[in-house]
Structures are given as C-alpha cells and as structure tokens.
Design a protein around this motif. Structure first.
Motif, PDB file in Angstrom:
ATOM      1  N   MET A 397      -9.339  -4.780 -65.907  1.00  0.00           N
ATOM      2  CA  MET A 397      -9.124  -5.251 -67.445  1.00  0.00           C
ATOM      3  C   MET A 397      -9.514  -4.070 -68.190  1.00  0.00           C
ATOM      4  O   MET A 397      -8.947  -4.134 -69.344  1.00  0.00           O
ATOM      5  CB  MET A 397     -10.129  -6.545 -67.481  1.00  0.00           C
ATOM      6  N   MET A 398     -10.663  -3.346 -67.871  1.00  0.00           N
ATOM      7  CA  MET A 398     -11.119  -2.233 -68.908  1.00  0.00           C
ATOM      8  C   MET A 398      -9.843  -1.231 -69.051  1.00  0.00           C
ATOM      9  O   MET A 398      -9.591  -0.777 -69.781  1.00  0.00           O
ATOM     10  CB  MET A 398     -12.254  -1.580 -68.363  1.00  0.00           C
ATOM     11  N   ILE A 399      -9.201  -0.795 -67.594  1.00  0.00           N
ATOM     12  CA  ILE A 399      -8.347   0.175 -67.939  1.00  0.00           C
ATOM     13  C   ILE A 399      -7.108  -0.372 -68.478  1.00  0.00           C
ATOM     14  O   ILE A 399      -6.490   0.440 -69.353  1.00  0.00           O
ATOM     15  CB  ILE A 399      -7.750   0.422 -66.283  1.00  0.00           C
ATOM     16  N   ARG A 400      -6.636  -1.732 -68.410  1.00  0.00           N
ATOM     17  CA  ARG A 400      -5.524  -2.086 -69.131  1.00  0.00           C
ATOM     18  C   ARG A 400      -5.916  -2.160 -70.733  1.00  0.00           C
ATOM     19  O   ARG A 400      -5.105  -1.723 -71.631  1.00  0.00           O
ATOM     20  CB  ARG A 400      -5.171  -3.575 -69.138  1.00  0.00           C
ATOM     21  N   SER A 401      -6.933  -2.388 -71.107  1.00  0.00           N
ATOM     22  CA  SER A 401      -7.592  -2.410 -72.441  1.00  0.00           C
ATOM     23  C   SER A 401      -7.605  -0.946 -73.011  1.00  0.00           C
ATOM     24  O   SER A 401      -7.313  -0.966 -74.409  1.00  0.00           O
ATOM     25  CB  SER A 401      -8.966  -2.925 -72.599  1.00  0.00           C
ATOM     26  N   ILE A 402      -7.907   0.059 -72.224  1.00  0.00           N
ATOM     27  CA  ILE A 402      -8.048   1.292 -72.765  1.00  0.00           C
ATOM     28  C   ILE A 402      -6.625   1.775 -72.954  1.00  0.00           C
ATOM     29  O   ILE A 402      -6.255   2.670 -73.774  1.00  0.00           O
ATOM     30  CB  ILE A 402      -8.749   2.319 -71.664  1.00  0.00           C
ATOM     31  N   LEU A 403      -5.733   1.750 -72.014  1.00  0.00           N
ATOM     32  CA  LEU A 403      -4.192   2.235 -71.905  1.00  0.00           C
ATOM     33  C   LEU A 403      -3.299   1.309 -72.946  1.00  0.00           C
ATOM     34  O   LEU A 403      -2.418   2.015 -73.486  1.00  0.00           O
ATOM     35  CB  LEU A 403      -3.603   2.273 -70.640  1.00  0.00           C
ATOM     36  N   GLY A 404      -3.676   0.162 -73.035  1.00  0.00           N
ATOM     37  CA  GLY A 404      -2.568  -0.543 -74.126  1.00  0.00           C
ATOM     38  C   GLY A 404      -1.263  -0.713 -73.399  1.00  0.00           C
ATOM     39  O   GLY A 404      -0.899  -0.820 -72.341  1.00  0.00           O
ATOM     40  N   TYR A 450      -5.724   5.932 -76.837  1.00  0.00           N
ATOM     41  CA  TYR A 450      -4.199   5.444 -76.574  1.00  0.00           C
ATOM     42  C   TYR A 450      -3.707   4.046 -77.279  1.00  0.00           C
ATOM     43  O   TYR A 450      -2.684   3.730 -77.382  1.00  0.00           O
ATOM     44  CB  TYR A 450      -4.235   5.094 -75.040  1.00  0.00           C
ATOM     45  N   VAL A 451      -4.755   3.265 -77.887  1.00  0.00           N
ATOM     46  CA  VAL A 451      -4.557   2.051 -78.691  1.00  0.00           C
ATOM     47  C   VAL A 451      -4.599   2.508 -80.048  1.00  0.00           C
ATOM     48  O   VAL A 451      -5.770   2.763 -80.422  1.00  0.00           O
ATOM     49  CB  VAL A 451      -5.493   0.822 -78.215  1.00  0.00           C
ATOM     50  N   PRO A 452      -3.619   2.020 -80.949  1.00  0.00           N
ATOM     51  CA  PRO A 452      -3.885   2.225 -82.356  1.00  0.00           C
ATOM     52  C   PRO A 452      -5.200   1.586 -82.808  1.00  0.00           C
ATOM     53  O   PRO A 452      -5.345   0.403 -82.334  1.00  0.00           O
ATOM     54  CB  PRO A 452      -2.615   1.518 -82.921  1.00  0.00           C
ATOM     55  N   GLU A 453      -5.724   2.066 -83.904  1.00  0.00           N
ATOM     56  CA  GLU A 453      -7.141   1.611 -84.301  1.00  0.00           C
ATOM     57  C   GLU A 453      -6.905  -0.051 -84.734  1.00  0.00           C
ATOM     58  O   GLU A 453      -7.671  -0.844 -84.527  1.00  0.00           O
ATOM     59  CB  GLU A 453      -7.403   2.196 -85.628  1.00  0.00           C
ATOM     60  N   GLU A 454      -5.833  -0.445 -85.343  1.00  0.00           N
ATOM     61  CA  GLU A 454      -5.723  -1.602 -85.682  1.00  0.00           C
ATOM     62  C   GLU A 454      -5.211  -2.869 -84.662  1.00  0.00           C
ATOM     63  O   GLU A 454      -5.548  -4.020 -84.774  1.00  0.00           O
ATOM     64  CB  GLU A 454      -4.165  -1.927 -86.414  1.00  0.00           C
ATOM     65  N   LYS A 455      -5.104  -2.338 -83.311  1.00  0.00           N
ATOM     66  CA  LYS A 455      -5.102  -2.989 -82.144  1.00  0.00           C
ATOM     67  C   LYS A 455      -6.430  -3.114 -81.207  1.00  0.00           C
ATOM     68  O   LYS A 455      -6.157  -4.047 -80.268  1.00  0.00           O
ATOM     69  CB  LYS A 455      -3.693  -2.614 -81.218  1.00  0.00           C
ATOM     70  N   ILE A 456      -7.437  -2.351 -81.706  1.00  0.00           N
ATOM     71  CA  ILE A 456      -8.487  -2.504 -80.848  1.00  0.00           C
ATOM     72  C   ILE A 456      -9.363  -3.829 -81.221  1.00  0.00           C
ATOM     73  O   ILE A 456      -9.654  -3.958 -82.298  1.00  0.00           O
ATOM     74  CB  ILE A 456      -9.412  -1.161 -81.325  1.00  0.00           C
ATOM     75  N   LEU A 457      -9.657  -4.536 -80.088  1.00  0.00           N
ATOM     76  CA  LEU A 457     -10.821  -5.650 -80.218  1.00  0.00           C
ATOM     77  C   LEU A 457     -11.887  -5.132 -80.521  1.00  0.00           C
ATOM     78  O   LEU A 457     -12.468  -4.077 -80.252  1.00  0.00           O
ATOM     79  CB  LEU A 457     -10.212  -6.743 -79.216  1.00  0.00           C
ATOM     80  N   ASP A 458     -12.679  -6.307 -80.747  1.00  0.00           N
ATOM     81  CA  ASP A 458     -14.399  -5.809 -81.139  1.00  0.00           C
ATOM     82  C   ASP A 458     -14.873  -6.316 -79.578  1.00  0.00           C
ATOM     83  O   ASP A 458     -13.910  -6.937 -78.701  1.00  0.00           O
ATOM     84  CB  ASP A 458     -14.839  -6.733 -82.214  1.00  0.00           C
ATOM     85  N   GLU A 459     -16.117  -6.457 -79.428  1.00  0.00           N
ATOM     86  CA  GLU A 459     -16.599  -6.716 -78.035  1.00  0.00           C
ATOM     87  C   GLU A 459     -16.449  -8.051 -77.792  1.00  0.00           C
ATOM     88  O   GLU A 459     -16.232  -8.607 -76.322  1.00  0.00           O
ATOM     89  CB  GLU A 459     -18.161  -6.295 -78.119  1.00  0.00           C
ATOM     90  N   HIS A 460     -16.575  -9.096 -78.641  1.00  0.00           N
ATOM     91  CA  HIS A 460     -16.286 -10.705 -78.478  1.00  0.00           C
ATOM     92  C   HIS A 460     -14.848 -10.716 -77.733  1.00  0.00           C
ATOM     93  O   HIS A 460     -14.658 -11.698 -76.966  1.00  0.00           O
ATOM     94  CB  HIS A 460     -16.431 -11.442 -79.750  1.00  0.00           C
ATOM     95  N   GLY A 461     -14.026  -9.994 -78.576  1.00  0.00           N
ATOM     96  CA  GLY A 461     -12.428 -10.203 -78.017  1.00  0.00           C
ATOM     97  C   GLY A 461     -12.112  -9.720 -76.736  1.00  0.00           C
ATOM     98  O   GLY A 461     -11.579 -10.499 -75.785  1.00  0.00           O
TER      99      GLY A 461
END
Length: 637
Positions: A397-404, A450-461
């Motif tokens: 889950m973390m790897i997918r979130s980092i690489l987008g 790797y992920v544009p700033e506008e697509k980065i979620l917060d910790e709750h997301g």
C-alpha cells in the motif's frame, strides 16, 4: 538515569551567560546536490556533466562545535583557529557572523594553508566520494605564536575551554601542541575538555572526550569503526585510561550511548531508541558541545553526559547536513525520549538466562516484594493474531502510494530501493499508531516526488486506504470464526485466554491497549471471547495523533488509581511502545516475542526489539502461563 525536564530547563537557562572558547581545526562542510536530469555530454571531455542543483554550507570540526553551542543558546563563543585566504574561509566567517559566533581570533595564514573543507556530493540519496581541502597545510611559527597569545589573553574572560583536533594536518603541529598543553597546564584551574583524534594521551590537564574505538586503540587494542566493542570491554578500556590519566573522561559509543569515568566506576548512559532515519555526521561534535556547556553550568559529569546524549540525539536525525540542536528540540526529545537497553544481550540470544528450565527469559531483576494488582495487555500480537501480517498489507500500500501512476513502469532498481526504504520505515515504527505511520508516509510521498503535490493525500486519507485493505483480511478471518470453519484458538496466542482468565480469577484488574481504532479493538476482543474480562477497560486509537492509547492507559492507571503499599503494575506486549512507557513509570514490563504465524514460539527479531525497549522478562507466548505466574508469585495478588 534520565535528566528531568526541570533540570534540563535550568541548564538551558544558564547558557546565555556563558563565555566559552574553542581552539582547534575549523572546517567547512559543503554539500553539493546533483540533479542528473539536467546532465549533458561535455564537448571537451565526452563525459556526462554533474549539474549542481543546490549547494549548502555549514560549519564543521571545531566550527560545528561552535555552531552547536550557539544553537543551544550559549551567549558568547570565541573561536581560535586558522583559515586560508580563500572563498571557503570567507564563507566560514560569513556563517559565523550570521550565527553570532566571534571570529576575530580566527587567523588567516596567507601561505601553505587552505581552509579545511569537506565537500560531499549527493546524487539522489547516494553520497559520492568526498572532496577534501587542507590536507597539505603547514602551520607557520608566527601564526602559532599569535594564536596562543590570543588564547592566553582571553583565558581570564572564559568559563570553559574546548580543544578540538579534527585533522592530522591542522593546527596541532608538534611544536604548537607542546605550547598549548603548557598553556593549559599553566591555567589548570580553568575547566577544559579535549576531543583529539590523534593526541589524547598528551593533554594531561584536560577532561577527555573520546569514542570507544579511540579508547581501545589507546589501550593497544586495534579495532575498526565497523567492529562492535562490548560494554564490558568498553568499561575495561575506559577504566584503564582513567587510571592512566587520573582525569575524568566521556566515552561515546555511537547509537549505544556513552560512558562516564570520573573514578574507577563506569557510568552508562544508554543510547536513544530513535524511530527516524539517522545520519551520524557531526554527532561527536554535538555531544562535545552539549557536554562542555552543561559541565560549565553544572560541574556534574553524569548530568552533562545525559544532556549531551540528548543533543546528539537531535542532530543525528537531521539528514544530509551537519546539524545542530536548539533548546526547543532538546526539550522536545527529552520529553519523549526512549532508551536502548542491553544492546549486547539483544543481539546475542545464546546469552539468555531462563527461569527453571522454561522459556521465560529474565533480563532485569523484578521487585520480589511487590504483588501485581493491575495488568495491561497489548492486543495485536500479544493476545490476538487476527491482524497478523498487517505488514504485508502496509508495505505494498505504501509503495503504491509513493509511486502513484509510476507503479507499473518504474525501473526495477528504483522499485527495490523504495521497497527497502518502506520496509525499514515499517520496522522502525512498529507499535505506534497507524495514523502516525501514515503521517510518515505523507512525508515519504512528498520527499520522493513521484506523485504531484495536488494528488498527495493527508494521513487520514492514506489511513483509510490501508484500513480498508487490512479489514478485508481481518473480516475474512472473522467470517471463518463465525461459520465455525476456524475457532478463536486459531487467532489467539497459545495460552493467552487461559492466562487472562487466571489473572482475572485472582482479582487482577485487566486493561487492553491498542494502536488500532477503538471500535475495532472492542469488536475483535468480543469475537475472540475475552472482552468481558477487561470489564470495559479497553482502549484504542481515537483518530488523534496526540492521543497515544497505550501511553494514555498507563498515565490513567498511575494517575487515577492509588496503588497500595507493595502493589505493582505489569504490562504484557509485543511492541516497544508499551514496554517503554511501562519502564518509564517503574512498572514490570513483560515482552511477548511472539511468532504470530505459528501463534507459539519465539520471534528473535521481536526479542531483540523488546529487550532494547526495556523489557524485564521475555516470553514467546503464554503456553507456560502457570510458570510465569509462579515466577511472578510474589507480585500477583
């Protein structure tokens, strides 16, 4: 052992009145950040260029000691050293001007001297071979004479003198060193400390700060910095040096803390157990600055070592820069500091000692005159194994979130690097709240880019995504319990429920604590059949980063329940948080080093982690629950 916050505040409040002098090798640390995306082939050489995207400069060597003193709030810092007539020397003085460090006695030698510079080239997160300046310096006699005259002129105004010897071709020539030692002996009433890589034996009137490898070498034992030196051997070498020098010394041991020798005794300050990534560059300078400033105030070596340990603990968490520590950072770390206990034993299972032919390992002596009236249990991995394998969910889950969007097409080398980064992060943060882990994920996503700033979620997301994936696994297991395919014994640690029943039958008040969300903990405890034994005392996360449930439980017990004479609290857990918090509050900490896949037997990685967190006992499971109670018999009501 640990300094109280009030003592640290008292020390820090005295710093603005101090006037400290530093004589030594003043260096400049240069960081060049290379971005190969702008590289091109040089017409002249045919080689790829290394485009520098960012350059950073910070004080190193004696300069880093000065920078740390200034950051801590020391009022007056006077520097005595030599620089070259070059841009790096000008840069060093500019940094000192901005920091308020006095450098009028920092002399410029026009010939045969380059400012000492350590240039570190960073490509991505990889540091390239270092470029050094000043390796061929030669101190001239007029420069040496003026430097010593300046120091003697200012000695009456100083509260403390720090002597630094960082490089072999620095100011400490044979002639200069002999005169400096004579000057320090002349003013032997003045407190002074020396940190010398090559000449510690010679400074007879000073307190020493050395590292354990230097200590071993001074005792005729050759070690490389990659080799580990046991606590027993480090104490042996330090004691030998104290008897040789008849002067106190601090011995640093890297992430294993430090030792203090002010008599034949060896006093240990354990290393800090840090969850973040660390970089040890400049840590010795930070320790030296903290020890010297605190010693100038307290005149107490042990308190000064405790304080210096915290200062170094702040700076090692600052990556790719020679860091410093502010009063606010020192106090913040002190307020939440956890220590690394028995690292040698943690790394050596063959040294374990057991109770009467059992698998119950005792690490520390427990108070035999006490009896347990309250018991706190961690849930996941200690009683329940419903969430076994959560790491297998969190990692992808973390790897997918980092690489987008790059997850499918990223180069294998990059994927493997990020996977290693994620695994290390999960290992470091095991036992803390999921929400805090996800806050770290946000930082990793942003840092790796790797992920544009506008697509980065917060910790709750990110937590919502993780929980959904984890609960799919948990709910499938619960369904099998509900249909009768599997039983509660298939998802609880061996002997766990029987052990809870035994304690409950004896009148011990039970508490359940977890970093999992409150509602989920209650639901899972009910399904597994042990919720009633806790009589409503079940605590989980409530979505607030500042609310650490395990810490809250312990605070609640100690604040709300008056323990009678001889009564004691015990905690059972497989994570460092509950062990650390219990240790801080003088409770008994039982580390449950469980193999969650088999639900019985020892996990050696957990054993090591729990011992270093401060566990008094280690058990693999509760299959020997009767024997465990027998061991604790004087502590059980």
């Amino acid at each position: 052992m640990a300094l109280s916050l009030s003592t640290i505040e008292t020390i820090l409040r005295a710093f603005p009145e101090l006037h400290l002098g530093i004589i030594g090798d003043f260096c400049l640390d240069t960081y060049l950040v290379v971005d190969m995306s702008a590289s091109e082939i040089s017409v002249e050489t045919g080689l790829s260029t290394q485009p520098v995207k960012e350059q950073r400069y910070s004080l190193g060597g004696a300069g880093n000691v000065a920078a740390n003193l200034r950051a801590m709030g020391v009022g007056t810092i006077r520097t005595f050293g030599v620089i070259g007539n070059d841009p790096f020397g000008s840069q060093m003085r500019r940094i000192m001007d901005e920091a308020g460090i006095l450098h009028s006695e920092l002399l410029v030698q026009e010939r045969n001297w380059d400012t000492h510079v350590f240039t570190k080239v960073l490509i991505g997160e990889e540091e390239q071979p270092r470029l050094d300046f000043g390796n061929f310096n030669s101190l001239q006699a007029p420069t040496a004479d003026k430097l010593l005259a300046n120091l003697e002129r200012w000695i009456p105004e100083l509260d403390f003198i720090i002597v630094n010897q960082q490089v072999f071709r620095g100011i400490h020539s044979d002639s200069f060193r002999k005169q400096l030692i004579g000057l320090l002996e002349k003013y032997s009433d003045m407190l002074s400390i020396v940190d010398s890589r090559s000449f510690s034996n010679e400074f007879k009137s000073c307190i020493r700060k050395i590292n354990e490898v230097e200590a071993a070498n001074l005792c005729g034992k050759k070690y490389d910095y990659e080799e580990e030196i046991s606590l027993e051997k480090a104490c042996e070498y330090g004691t030998k040096l104290y008897r040789r020098w008849r002067k106190p010394l601090f011995m640093t041991r890297g992430d294993r803390g430090c030792l203090v020798f002010e008599s034949a005794d060896c006093y240990e300050v354990p290393g800090l157990l840090l969850r973040s990534r660390t970089d040890s560059v400049g840590a010795g300078d930070s320790f030296l600055a903290g020890a010297a400033a605190a010693l100038a105030v307290t005149k107490n070596l042990r308190d000064s070592a405790e304080f210096a340990n915290l200062v170094a603990g702040v700076t090692v968490q600052k990556l790719f820069i020679t860091g410093t520590a502010t009063p606010e950072e020192i106090l913040s770390l002190a307020g939440e500091a956890n220590y690394k206990f028995h690292p040698e034993l943690a790394a050596a299972p063959h040294k374990a000692q057991f109770y009467r032919d059992t698998e119950i390992e005792f690490v520390n002596e427990i108070p035999r005159e006490h009896r347990i009236t309250h018991a706190i249990f961690d849930n996941d991995g200690t009683v329940s194994t419903l969430r076994q394998g959560w790491e297998e969910v969190m990692e992808p889950m973390m790897i997918r979130s980092i690489l987008g969007d790059h997850f499918q097409d990223v180069e294998e080398s990059i994927f493997l690097s990020i996977r290693g980064h994620v695994r290390n992060y999960i290992e470091r943060t095991t036992g803390i709240q999921t929400l805090v882990q996800m806050l770290g994920l946000v930082e990793m996503v942003r840092e790796l880019g790797y992920v544009p700033e506008e697509k980065i979620l917060d910790e709750h997301g990110y937590k919502k995504i993780y929980n959904q994936q984890l609960l799919e696994r948990v709910n499938k297991r619960i369904d099998k319990i509900c249909t009768g395919e599997l039983g509660t014994a298939d998802f609880t640690l061996k002997g766990g429920i029987a052990f809870l029943q035994d304690l409950h039958h004896r009148g011990v008040r039970l508490y359940l604590a977890s970093g999992t969300d409150q509602n989920d903990v209650v639901r899972e405890a009910q399904i597994l059949g042990y919720a009633e034994m806790f009589e409503g005392r079940i605590y989980g996360a409530v979505g607030d980063i500042k609310h650490e449930p395990k810490r809250k439980v312990l605070e609640s017990i100690l604040a709300d329940i008056e323990l009678g004479e001889g009564e004691q609290v015990v905690t059972f857990g497989d994570g460092p948080v509950e062990i650390q918090e219990t240790r801080k509050r003088n409770g008994i900490a039982v580390g449950v080093a469980s193999d969650e896949v088999r639900r019985y037997g020892l996990d050696p990685v957990k054993r090591s982690r729990l011992i270093q967190a401060g566990a008094d006992l280690i058990v693999p499971d509760f299959s020997q629950g009767k024997k465990l109670i027998e061991y604790l018999i004087n502590a059980v009501s």
